[in-house]
Design an enzyme around this catalytic site. Structure first.
Site, PDB file in Angstrom:
ATOM      1  N   GLU A 162      23.668  48.234  46.890  1.00  0.00           N
ATOM      2  CA  GLU A 162      23.212  47.303  45.860  1.00  0.00           C
ATOM      3  C   GLU A 162      21.720  47.051  46.025  1.00  0.00           C
ATOM      4  OE1 GLU A 162      23.583  42.513  45.264  1.00  0.00           O
ATOM      5  OE2 GLU A 162      25.465  43.600  45.595  1.00  0.00           O
ATOM      6  N   GLU A 167      16.241  37.938  42.961  1.00  0.00           N
ATOM      7  CA  GLU A 167      17.179  36.829  43.112  1.00  0.00           C
ATOM      8  C   GLU A 167      16.353  35.557  43.300  1.00  0.00           C
ATOM      9  OE1 GLU A 167      21.277  38.358  45.003  1.00  0.00           O
ATOM     10  OE2 GLU A 167      19.634  38.297  46.441  1.00  0.00           O
TER      11      GLU A 167
END
Length: 281
Positions: A162, A167
């Site tokens: 991933e 974020e």
């Protein structure tokens, strides 16, 4: 003659203003201002594909100007079951308005959850192997608010490796996290992560991206490289096609639950998403 000269000067000035409006990135700060400025941007851009430079060619782009821009995106409709998150992802929280993709997060009871939010992805619709990805966005804010832009392998029931392009923990409004996750030969989770401190990312639009190659991944904010991982440092660089994922989670293990002072609704405003690859020589 004087009238003709003045007319020519005015024409030149108008053309220059239009060129300036097209070339200078828009720094949009409020929804009413966003709407007015973005309509201007839409009128100028029309249907043009973004200009490329330095050998990069556009292979995928969504400017979120028209409904057709969502044809390659799948909207989630489920109660998130990971990380102890609190939201139900519902398609009604995904909206196109004034040239923006808007992911809304709300405090409301829905199908057993106290909050709703939005998530969408390109799995099965668009994936790619190596290239440059860029999103221009303004982030939501507040304790328990967790927007993200990330990539996963285009396979069923597989989430590793991933690449987390961006974020953001809403209570740390000046901080951006960048992460690579993978699984080692023993099946154990491994990660390399960093964060970048800058301005308040909920106040203005910024560009978030990665350059992904066979040996290295570089993360960027506003074209500044803020983190990089390389094979020689022990990182496992993904070598399979990956798809794009956009969402705002509410609560969970990392951001924690919203507090009383967390304001709702929140909006994750995305101006565009673009994917580039190097031209073959």
């Amino acid at each position: 003659m004087k009238v003709l000269k003045i007319s020519g000067i005015l024409t030149t000035a108008i053309v220059m203003l239009i060129m300036f409006a097209f070339l200078v990135p828009l720094d949009l700060k409020g929804m009413s201002k966003d709407s007015a400025l973005h309509k201007k941007r839409i009128a100028l851009l029309g249907e043009k594909i973004p200009v490329t430079s330095d050998g990069w060619s556009v292979i995928f782009h969504n400017e979120f100007i028209k409904k057709d821009d969502l044809k390659n995106w799948v909207t989630e409709d489920w109660a998130a079951e990971k990380n102890n998150e609190l939201q139900y992802y519902t398609p009604s929280n995904i909206l196109l308005d004034d040239g923006f993709l808007i992911i809304s997060s709300k405090k409301e009871r829905f199908k057993g959850r106290e909050y709703t939010s939005g998530a969408l992805h390109t799995k099965g619709e668009f994936s790619f192997l190596y290239g440059r990805v860029e999103m221009r966005a303004k982030l939501p804010t507040g304790k328990g608010i967790f927007p993200a832009f990330w990539m996963m392998p285009d396979q069923d029931n597989v989430w590793l490796p991933e690449i987390d392009i961006m974020e953001h923990l809403g209570h740390e409004s000046n901080k951006i996290w960048t992460v690579l996750h993978w699984e080692n030969e023993e099946g154990e989770l491994r990660s390399k992560a960093s964060y970048h401190e800058g301005s308040d990312y909920s106040k203005d639009f910024h560009r978030y991206g990665v350059e992904w190659s066979t040996n290295e991944i570089k993360w960027m904010v506003d074209d500044e490289v803020i983190f990089a991982v390389h094979k020689r440092d022990g990182a496992v660089i993904p070598d399979e096609p990956m798809y794009l994922y956009l969402n705002t989670a509410i609560g969970g293990n990392w951001p924690g639950s919203p507090r009383e002072e967390t304001e709702f609704p929140q909006q994750f405003l995305i101006d565009y998403v673009r994917v580039f690859q190097k031209e073959e020589k």
